[in-house]
Design a protein around this motif. Structure first.
Motif, PDB file in Angstrom:
ATOM      1  N   VAL A 117       0.762  -1.120   0.106  1.00  0.00           N
ATOM      2  CA  VAL A 117      -0.390  -0.172  -0.249  1.00  0.00           C
ATOM      3  C   VAL A 117       1.121   1.852   0.245  1.00  0.00           C
ATOM      4  CG1 VAL A 117      -1.720   1.223   1.226  1.00  0.00           C
ATOM      5  CG2 VAL A 117      -1.781  -1.519   1.065  1.00  0.00           C
ATOM      6  N   VAL A 118       0.711   2.286  -0.954  1.00  0.00           N
ATOM      7  CA  VAL A 118       0.923   3.318  -1.048  1.00  0.00           C
ATOM      8  C   VAL A 118       0.229   5.141  -0.575  1.00  0.00           C
ATOM      9  CG1 VAL A 118       1.050   3.706  -3.615  1.00  0.00           C
ATOM     10  CG2 VAL A 118       2.605   4.771  -2.416  1.00  0.00           C
ATOM     11  N   LEU A 119       0.872   5.644  -0.222  1.00  0.00           N
ATOM     12  CA  LEU A 119      -0.302   6.842   0.799  1.00  0.00           C
ATOM     13  C   LEU A 119       0.579   8.118   0.190  1.00  0.00           C
ATOM     14  CD1 LEU A 119       0.090   5.922   4.577  1.00  0.00           C
ATOM     15  CD2 LEU A 119      -1.783   5.386   2.898  1.00  0.00           C
ATOM     16  N   ALA A 120      -0.680   8.713  -0.785  1.00  0.00           N
ATOM     17  CA  ALA A 120      -0.565   9.943  -1.646  1.00  0.00           C
ATOM     18  C   ALA A 120      -1.270  10.665  -1.773  1.00  0.00           C
ATOM     19  CB  ALA A 120       0.194   9.405  -2.640  1.00  0.00           C
ATOM     20  N   GLY A 121      -0.916  12.112  -1.476  1.00  0.00           N
ATOM     21  CA  GLY A 121      -2.181  13.159  -1.917  1.00  0.00           C
ATOM     22  C   GLY A 121      -2.820  13.714  -0.229  1.00  0.00           C
ATOM     23  N   ALA A 122      -3.719  14.762  -0.031  1.00  0.00           N
ATOM     24  CA  ALA A 122      -3.663  15.293   1.425  1.00  0.00           C
ATOM     25  C   ALA A 122      -5.328  14.753   1.570  1.00  0.00           C
ATOM     26  CB  ALA A 122      -4.188  16.968   0.719  1.00  0.00           C
ATOM     27  N   ILE A 123      -5.362  13.928   2.785  1.00  0.00           N
ATOM     28  CA  ILE A 123      -5.933  13.871   3.260  1.00  0.00           C
ATOM     29  C   ILE A 123      -6.400  14.663   4.813  1.00  0.00           C
ATOM     30  CG2 ILE A 123      -7.600  11.528   4.358  1.00  0.00           C
ATOM     31  CD1 ILE A 123      -5.882   9.885   2.516  1.00  0.00           C
ATOM     32  N   HIS A 124      -7.681  15.228   4.697  1.00  0.00           N
ATOM     33  CA  HIS A 124      -8.060  16.216   5.828  1.00  0.00           C
ATOM     34  C   HIS A 124      -8.314  15.311   6.844  1.00  0.00           C
ATOM     35  CE1 HIS A 124      -6.429  19.518   3.924  1.00  0.00           C
ATOM     36  NE2 HIS A 124      -7.156  19.115   2.824  1.00  0.00           N
ATOM     37  N   ARG A 125      -7.957  15.412   8.819  1.00  0.00           N
ATOM     38  CA  ARG A 125      -9.038  14.509   9.107  1.00  0.00           C
ATOM     39  C   ARG A 125     -10.968  14.885   9.559  1.00  0.00           C
ATOM     40  NH1 ARG A 125      -5.402  15.403  15.111  1.00  0.00           N
ATOM     41  NH2 ARG A 125      -3.511  15.493  13.655  1.00  0.00           N
ATOM     42  N   PRO A 126     -11.204  12.861   8.810  1.00  0.00           N
ATOM     43  CA  PRO A 126     -12.060  13.081   8.495  1.00  0.00           C
ATOM     44  C   PRO A 126     -13.184  13.643  10.332  1.00  0.00           C
ATOM     45  CG  PRO A 126     -11.879  11.117   8.974  1.00  0.00           C
ATOM     46  CD  PRO A 126     -10.245  12.311   9.761  1.00  0.00           C
ATOM     47  N   ILE A 127     -14.726  13.890   9.755  1.00  0.00           N
ATOM     48  CA  ILE A 127     -15.842  14.007  10.568  1.00  0.00           C
ATOM     49  C   ILE A 127     -16.731  12.554  10.853  1.00  0.00           C
ATOM     50  CG2 ILE A 127     -17.538  15.221  11.487  1.00  0.00           C
ATOM     51  CD1 ILE A 127     -16.353  17.888  10.561  1.00  0.00           C
ATOM     52  N   MET A 128     -16.274  11.654  11.648  1.00  0.00           N
ATOM     53  CA  MET A 128     -16.641  10.366  11.546  1.00  0.00           C
ATOM     54  C   MET A 128     -18.651   9.886  12.712  1.00  0.00           C
ATOM     55  SD  MET A 128     -13.235   7.888  12.223  1.00  0.00           S
ATOM     56  CE  MET A 128     -12.801   8.592  13.088  1.00  0.00           C
ATOM     57  N   ASP A 129     -18.819   9.118  11.542  1.00  0.00           N
ATOM     58  CA  ASP A 129     -20.393   8.992  11.921  1.00  0.00           C
ATOM     59  C   ASP A 129     -20.648   7.722  13.274  1.00  0.00           C
ATOM     60  OD1 ASP A 129     -23.465   8.714  12.704  1.00  0.00           O
ATOM     61  OD2 ASP A 129     -23.568   8.684  10.381  1.00  0.00           O
ATOM     62  N   PRO A 130     -20.693   8.146  14.252  1.00  0.00           N
ATOM     63  CA  PRO A 130     -20.813   6.598  15.416  1.00  0.00           C
ATOM     64  C   PRO A 130     -21.534   5.696  14.758  1.00  0.00           C
ATOM     65  CG  PRO A 130     -20.812   8.303  16.785  1.00  0.00           C
ATOM     66  CD  PRO A 130     -21.062   9.034  14.720  1.00  0.00           C
ATOM     67  N   ALA A 131     -22.224   6.542  13.796  1.00  0.00           N
ATOM     68  CA  ALA A 131     -23.312   4.399  13.729  1.00  0.00           C
ATOM     69  C   ALA A 131     -23.206   3.848  12.066  1.00  0.00           C
ATOM     70  CB  ALA A 131     -25.128   5.743  13.325  1.00  0.00           C
ATOM     71  N   LEU A 132     -22.167   4.627  12.152  1.00  0.00           N
ATOM     72  CA  LEU A 132     -21.384   3.483  10.865  1.00  0.00           C
ATOM     73  C   LEU A 132     -19.999   1.996  11.104  1.00  0.00           C
ATOM     74  CD1 LEU A 132     -21.235   6.706   8.356  1.00  0.00           C
ATOM     75  CD2 LEU A 132     -23.328   4.767   8.415  1.00  0.00           C
ATOM     76  N   PHE A 133     -20.428   2.591  12.163  1.00  0.00           N
ATOM     77  CA  PHE A 133     -18.691   1.627  12.194  1.00  0.00           C
ATOM     78  C   PHE A 133     -19.116   0.825  12.842  1.00  0.00           C
ATOM     79  CE2 PHE A 133     -16.503   5.961  14.224  1.00  0.00           C
ATOM     80  CZ  PHE A 133     -15.479   5.637  13.979  1.00  0.00           C
ATOM     81  N   ASP A 134     -18.443  -0.352  11.806  1.00  0.00           N
ATOM     82  CA  ASP A 134     -18.538  -1.415  12.503  1.00  0.00           C
ATOM     83  C   ASP A 134     -18.005  -1.833  13.817  1.00  0.00           C
ATOM     84  OD1 ASP A 134     -15.650  -3.103  11.133  1.00  0.00           O
ATOM     85  OD2 ASP A 134     -15.958  -1.811  10.419  1.00  0.00           O
ATOM     86  N   ARG A 135     -17.761  -3.583  14.433  1.00  0.00           N
ATOM     87  CA  ARG A 135     -17.294  -3.220  15.544  1.00  0.00           C
ATOM     88  C   ARG A 135     -16.341  -3.783  15.639  1.00  0.00           C
ATOM     89  NH1 ARG A 135     -19.862  -8.403  18.552  1.00  0.00           N
ATOM     90  NH2 ARG A 135     -22.045  -7.299  18.154  1.00  0.00           N
ATOM     91  N   GLU A 136     -15.400  -4.389  15.053  1.00  0.00           N
ATOM     92  CA  GLU A 136     -13.504  -4.072  14.572  1.00  0.00           C
ATOM     93  C   GLU A 136     -13.306  -2.969  14.950  1.00  0.00           C
ATOM     94  OE1 GLU A 136     -12.118  -8.633  13.354  1.00  0.00           O
ATOM     95  OE2 GLU A 136     -14.032  -7.274  11.938  1.00  0.00           O
ATOM     96  N   THR A 137     -13.469  -2.401  13.662  1.00  0.00           N
ATOM     97  CA  THR A 137     -12.704  -1.148  13.634  1.00  0.00           C
ATOM     98  C   THR A 137     -13.154  -0.022  15.111  1.00  0.00           C
ATOM     99  OG1 THR A 137     -13.433  -0.908  10.718  1.00  0.00           O
ATOM    100  CG2 THR A 137     -12.823   0.623  11.669  1.00  0.00           C
ATOM    101  N   ALA A 138     -14.491  -0.024  15.442  1.00  0.00           N
ATOM    102  CA  ALA A 138     -14.958   0.051  16.877  1.00  0.00           C
ATOM    103  C   ALA A 138     -13.518   0.448  17.375  1.00  0.00           C
ATOM    104  CB  ALA A 138     -16.523   0.413  17.067  1.00  0.00           C
ATOM    105  N   GLY A 139     -13.818  -0.755  17.569  1.00  0.00           N
ATOM    106  CA  GLY A 139     -12.414  -0.701  18.214  1.00  0.00           C
ATOM    107  C   GLY A 139     -11.161  -0.090  18.332  1.00  0.00           C
ATOM    108  N   LEU A 140     -11.492   0.457  17.010  1.00  0.00           N
ATOM    109  CA  LEU A 140      -9.768   1.124  17.622  1.00  0.00           C
ATOM    110  C   LEU A 140      -9.826   2.057  18.132  1.00  0.00           C
ATOM    111  CD1 LEU A 140      -9.352  -0.355  13.344  1.00  0.00           C
ATOM    112  CD2 LEU A 140      -7.840  -0.836  15.211  1.00  0.00           C
TER     113      LEU A 140
END
Length: 270
Positions: A67-90
């Motif tokens: 995987v390579v990361l390139a380009g500007a990604i601003h800090r996202p505004i996240m929706d708590p209702a959209l988290f799956d269980r495993e990602t919520a653990g992060l």
């Protein structure tokens, strides 16, 4: 050789990387967060940070190993209702990393990606031609004062690195006019341009751009492009000093031509 996934942010860097990789086999799988539009690229896979774990599993299932990361990604505004269980653990680790600064956040992201048996590779390995080499790039070399201002800027950025702030600053006649913070280079240069008519010195000075000491160079490499030159000129600057081997220069020929037309010195130092 397995296909590479490009996690693409905004700006022209993802497209420049795809061009650089075009002669190295199949093109990368272009992935982008929802709402981010890489310039001039078709996106193969969209993802949300709230579902980061399923996305990373999808990459592995698709045969991706790097995987390579390139380009500007601003800090996202996240929706708590959209988290799956495993990602919520992060989330606790994510919140702590975001509070630690950009480099801390990127280190956390890289660690999560690599925990799924994916190798994060840097632009310096994949496309070293995009990085500036040492020496003077323009027709005009820096003056004695510009070289001194550049050294002062390097010292300022080295001091700021300990708190994970700043890839760039502006110095004129030994005075620090601005430090690049979370809003980036364009905002910093625009701020200098806005204040200079009523401040001293009103003209001259150097924009210094470097990676932070200890920065993980696999992501968020300092970058300039053709738009940087008129922005620096509008800020009354006369020179730009880059860190050799650590700064990406997009469309280098256009950057150098614009700097020459503006009678600006552009050079790179170790």
């Amino acid at each position: 050789m397995s296909r590479i996934a490009l996690i693409a942010g905004a700006g022209d860097l993802p497209r420049a990387l795809v061009r650089a990789l075009s002669g190295q086999g199949s093109g990368p799988m272009v992935c982008a967060p929802e709402g981010v539009m890489p310039e001039g690229l078709a996106v193969d896979t969209r993802f949300r940070f709230e579902r980061l774990v399923p996305f990373l599993r999808h990459l592995g299932d698709s045969g991706i190993r790097q995987v390579v990361l390139a380009g500007a990604i601003h800090r996202p505004i996240m929706d708590p209702a959209l988290f799956d269980r495993e990602t919520a653990g992060l989330v606790p680790g994510m919140v702590a990393a975001l509070a630690g600064g950009d480099d801390a956040a990127l280190r956390w992201v890289i660690g999560v990606i690599e925990s799924f048996d994916l190798e994060v590779v840097g632009l310096s390995d994949l496309a070293p031609s995009l990085l500036v080499s040492g020496g003077v790039l323009t027709a005009r070399a820096p003056s004695v004062q510009e070289a001194a201002d550049a050294e002062r800027g390097q010292a300022i950025l080295a001091a700021m690195a300990a708190v994970d702030v700043g890839q760039g600053c502006v110095v004129a006649s030994g005075l620090c006019l601005a430090i690049e913070a979370v809003f980036g280079t364009d905002a910093m240069l625009a701020d200098v341009a806005r204040h200079r008519p009523t401040r001293t010195p009103q003209t001259g000075g150097v924009f210094v751009k470097r990676s932070k000491a200890g920065q993980d160079l696999r992501a968020d490499l300092p970058t300039i492009g053709p738009a940087t030159i008129p922005a620096a000129k509008a800020a009354g600057l006369s020179a730009i000093c880059l860190q050799a081997g650590h700064v990406l220069v997009l469309d280098r020929a256009a950057v150098v031509a614009a700097a020459d037309a503006a009678d600006m010195a552009l050079w790179a130092v170790p």
